[in-house]
Motif scaffolding. Structure first.
Motif, PDB file in Angstrom:
ATOM      1  N   UNK B  94      -6.990  -2.402  -4.412  1.00 25.84           N
ATOM      2  CA  UNK B  94      -7.183  -2.930  -5.773  1.00 25.84           C
ATOM      3  C   UNK B  94      -7.178  -1.875  -6.866  1.00 25.84           C
ATOM      4  N   UNK B  95      -7.377  -0.599  -6.508  1.00 23.33           N
ATOM      5  CA  UNK B  95      -7.376   0.414  -7.569  1.00 23.33           C
ATOM      6  C   UNK B  95      -6.016   1.117  -7.695  1.00 23.33           C
ATOM      7  N   UNK B  96      -5.055   0.640  -6.906  1.00 24.11           N
ATOM      8  CA  UNK B  96      -3.701   1.209  -7.020  1.00 24.11           C
ATOM      9  C   UNK B  96      -2.774   0.158  -7.628  1.00 24.11           C
ATOM     10  N   UNK B  97      -1.826   0.614  -8.414  1.00 26.14           N
ATOM     11  CA  UNK B  97      -0.856  -0.313  -9.006  1.00 26.14           C
ATOM     12  C   UNK B  97       0.090  -0.795  -7.903  1.00 26.14           C
ATOM     13  N   UNK B  98       0.947  -1.759  -8.259  1.00 33.47           N
ATOM     14  CA  UNK B  98       1.886  -2.303  -7.277  1.00 33.47           C
ATOM     15  C   UNK B  98       2.727  -1.180  -6.672  1.00 33.47           C
ATOM     16  N   UNK B  99       3.278  -0.340  -7.540  1.00 34.04           N
ATOM     17  CA  UNK B  99       4.156   0.724  -7.030  1.00 34.04           C
ATOM     18  C   UNK B  99       3.359   1.731  -6.194  1.00 34.04           C
ATOM     19  N   UNK B 100       2.118   1.993  -6.582  1.00 35.49           N
ATOM     20  CA  UNK B 100       1.292   2.934  -5.802  1.00 35.49           C
ATOM     21  C   UNK B 100       0.952   2.341  -4.433  1.00 35.49           C
ATOM     22  N   UNK B 101       0.758   1.027  -4.389  1.00 31.80           N
ATOM     23  CA  UNK B 101       0.507   0.381  -3.097  1.00 31.80           C
ATOM     24  C   UNK B 101       1.703   0.554  -2.175  1.00 31.80           C
ATOM     25  N   UNK B 102       2.901   0.468  -2.745  1.00 29.07           N
ATOM     26  CA  UNK B 102       4.102   0.647  -1.925  1.00 29.07           C
ATOM     27  C   UNK B 102       4.221   2.108  -1.486  1.00 29.07           C
ATOM     28  N   UNK B 103       3.923   2.984  -2.444  1.00 29.96           N
ATOM     29  CA  UNK B 103       4.018   4.421  -2.137  1.00 29.96           C
ATOM     30  C   UNK B 103       3.019   4.854  -1.061  1.00 29.96           C
ATOM     31  N   UNK B 104       1.933   4.106  -0.959  1.00 26.16           N
ATOM     32  CA  UNK B 104       0.916   4.435   0.047  1.00 26.16           C
ATOM     33  C   UNK B 104       1.518   4.414   1.455  1.00 26.16           C
ATOM     34  N   UNK B 105       2.346   3.391   1.708  1.00 18.95           N
ATOM     35  CA  UNK B 105       2.983   3.305   3.031  1.00 18.95           C
ATOM     36  C   UNK B 105       3.932   4.475   3.244  1.00 18.95           C
ATOM     37  N   UNK B 106       4.615   4.878   2.173  1.00 23.38           N
ATOM     38  CA  UNK B 106       5.498   6.054   2.274  1.00 23.38           C
ATOM     39  C   UNK B 106       4.665   7.298   2.578  1.00 23.38           C
ATOM     40  N   UNK B 107       3.533   7.404   1.872  1.00 22.77           N
ATOM     41  CA  UNK B 107       2.656   8.583   2.003  1.00 22.77           C
ATOM     42  C   UNK B 107       2.204   8.768   3.459  1.00 22.77           C
ATOM     43  N   UNK B 108       1.819   7.655   4.107  1.00 18.98           N
ATOM     44  CA  UNK B 108       1.367   7.787   5.494  1.00 18.98           C
ATOM     45  C   UNK B 108       2.540   7.959   6.458  1.00 18.98           C
TER      46      UNK B 108
END
Lengths: 397, 232
Positions: B94-108
């Motif tokens: 909830x504290x990440x924007x839509x694009x940041x939520x997507x980037x999270x999967x990339x990050x891991x």
């Protein structure tokens, strides 16, 4: 580039987590900042107490007495060397005394030539009726001679190098008086500007500026004793006396142990108290951070489970939570340093009536200590990450 | 060549057999629906396929590798590399924007790339909402972010646990259309659903009951017809 992007994302994650969950951030930062405020405040006081109390103790009189080891007095060169050895910034008071026997109404008294301003620095507790200026007499002298403020009195004595002759009963009073006015003698009328009450031997003395005395006896500056009030603890004072003895064998310095030892005892106890409170504050802060982090992990189970479901290793999720802890420790610690200084300043102003020096080293030290505390207190809650199973937490409803 | 095989897979909790000797083979590019009443073992099966659980007995072959005896750490790595997960509750941070939520999967997975994440959002029609927080998005939009996140690392299997369970009809159709398009691009899709209409859209449907596959239905003849007709 790849690492840079990863680092950026890591920072983004921990800062977003804290900034966008402001209420949690405020609670956690407050807990740490309060701890850091008390800690840095107490440490500031802890470092300043010796100086502050040292100055307070200096109000109780001289703590170093210097006398000549031989017959010769202490000259001005010696005085300058002694001041340099002590360190001028540590000197609160430095009063040289020259004692001269004089007669008033044919009764013997001791006239102390000194630097009255420095005597005041050494002994601010003396009760003075009138002013701290030439010439002051002890309460006992005033009573014996029935002198009051503003009264004149005449002193007589032998000049330096002159030969005093005792009144001889074979001579008439007139003859004795005539002999007292010969070229070897001096006579001067002085005015009472202040009457000293100390409850001590000082009440039997007459105090005048050293220059007045030297002019009367027609001699150069020469001190029989120097009374110094120095900011130093017992061991520093001991070192100083040894240093002076070694450098100037013609002098005999003596530390007034009674004063310095009680100063050290009081300081030791106060420092121990501050240390104890500091340790307690650190423990309370750790408990508070532990509780906050435990709540944080518990309320973010779903988020942690999701991250693990997305393929995050335990250590990566833990490093994110610890990163948040480090950031909290940093912000709380930084805030605490400045609030702590404010706290210490107020304590110092109220207790000692003086300002306090800001310890710049406290900025990195407090921040590092609180980051360390946060990390240590977070380790156990953060390890709970390993127990979180995404399949259980994320199952559909 | 099957991308996923379950061979005699059972999952036993005490005296309860959540899965009982399941055999299943899914080819690359297939679209499979798993249906069944509550407690039939759907979630257990999807957890095992999604490397979030391991079978008590039997073998799970994913992309030629038997993952049934892998350690938690290896399962995490395999899940990261091969599986894209879609949840009924969306599970966006909830504290990440839509694009940041997507980037999270990339990050891991490997490395975050905002441009790529924006492209993934564009594919699900959400580029304009990329910098909104989940709380500013509707349920359908949140689910589309979830799909973009699941797809960002080009997984071999897209695994959905009731992906339309929390959506209204309109958003359900949007999401199914996205699946349809992904399937046409060759993505393997496995979806657990209660909704018969969503289940009927797939090429193949299996029905579970008491941990067993009681029906395995080939729907290629009617593939893609459900919902499409309803939406028309």
């Amino acid at each position: 580039m790849a690492n840079n992007n990863k680092r950026k994302m890591y920072l983004r994650l921990i800062t977003r987590s804290l900034i966008r969950r402001a209420s949690r951030l405020i609670t956690a930062v407050l807990a740490i900042a309060i701890g850091a405020t008390i800690l840095s405040g107490l440490v500031t006081i802890y470092y300043d107490i010796p100086e502050q109390l040292g100055r307070e103790f200096r109000s109780y009189g001289a703590n170093l007495i210097i006398m000549p080891s031989g017959e010769n007095g202490i000259n001005e060169n010696d005085i300058n060397r002694v001041k340099n050895l002590i360190g001028r910034e540590k000197i609160v008071g430095f009063a040289p005394y020259r004692y001269q026997t004089i007669k008033i109404n044919e009764q013997p008294f001791l006239l102390a030539g000194t630097d009255l301003e420095q005597v005041k620095n050494n002994s601010p507790f003396w009760y003075i009726e009138g002013d701290w200026q030439n010439v002051m007499i002890g309460r006992e002298v005033a009573e014996v001679l029935n002198l009051n403020l503003g009264d004149d009195f005449k002193i007589q004595g032998v000049k330096f190098g002159g030969q005093a002759e005792a009144s001889n009963q074979n001579y008439s009073a007139e003859e004795n008086k005539t002999r007292d006015f010969g070229s070897q003698y001096f006579s001067e009328k002085l005015n009472v500007k202040g009457i000293i009450t100390t409850g001590g031997a000082e009440e039997g003395f007459i105090f005048a500026d050293m220059k007045i005395l030297n002019d009367l006896i027609e001699d150069n500056f020469k001190a029989d004793v120097i009374e110094c009030s120095i900011i130093a603890n017992a061991s520093e004072l001991e070192n100083l006396t040894q240093q002076i003895s070694k450098a100037m064998p013609n002098l005999e310095p003596r530390a007034v142990r009674r004063l310095t030892q009680s100063q050290d005892i009081v300081l030791g106890k106060l420092e121990a108290l501050v240390l104890l409170v500091t340790v307690i504050v650190l423990i309370i802060t750790m408990i508070s951070v532990y509780t906050t982090m435990t709540a944080m992990v518990a309320e973010r189970k779903k988020e942690i489970a999701l991250k693990k479901a997305l393929g995050a290793e335990n250590r990566l999720v833990m490093s994110e939570l610890l990163g948040e802890g480090i950031l909290l420790g940093f912000v709380g610690g930084a805030l605490g340093v400045f609030l702590g200084y404010e706290f210490a300043l107020r304590v110092s102003l109220n207790v000692f009536g003086r300002g306090i020096n800001f310890q710049w080293a406290l900025i990195p030290v407090t921040i590092i200590v609180f980051i360390a505390i946060t990390v240590i207190a977070s380790i156990m809650p953060v390890r709970k990450v390993m127990e979180i199973h995404p399949a259980i937490i994320l199952k559909g409803e | 060549m099957p991308i996923l095989e379950l061979k005699n897979v059972s999952k036993i909790y005490g005296s309860l057999k959540a899965l009982n000797d399941i055999n299943l083979s899914v080819n690359a590019g297939d679209w499979l629906s798993i249906m069944g009443p509550s407690g039939s073992g759907k979630t257990t099966m999807i957890n095992i396929i999604g490397c979030m659980d391991t079978p008590s007995t039997g073998n799970v072959i994913l992309d030629g590798v038997d993952i049934s005896k892998e350690s938690q750490s290896n399962l995490t790595r395999i899940r990261r590399d091969k599986i894209g997960l879609i949840f009924q509750q969306f599970h966006l941070i909830n504290y990440l924007t839509a694009v940041e939520n997507v980037m999270l999967a990339q990050y891991y997975h490997s490395m975050p790339d905002e441009q790529e994440a924006l492209e993934a959002l564009e594919k699900v029609g959400l580029k304009e909402r990329a910098y909104h927080l989940p709380s500013q998005l509707s349920g359908g939009e949140q689910q589309r972010v979830c799909i973009a996140r699941a797809l960002i690392n080009s997984p071999q299997i897209l695994l959905g646990d009731e992906p339309t369970g929390n959506l209204d009809e309109e958003n359900e159709k949007v999401v199914v259309d996205i699946f349809r398009r992904l399937h046409s691009e060759g993505v393997t899709i496995i979806i657990v659903t209660h909704d018969p209409e969503v289940g009927d859209v797939a090429q193949r449907k299996i029905i579970l009951e008491h941990g067993r596959v009681i029906q395995d239905i080939d729907q290629r003849a009617t593939f893609g017809e459900a919902l499409k007709l309803k939406g028309a």
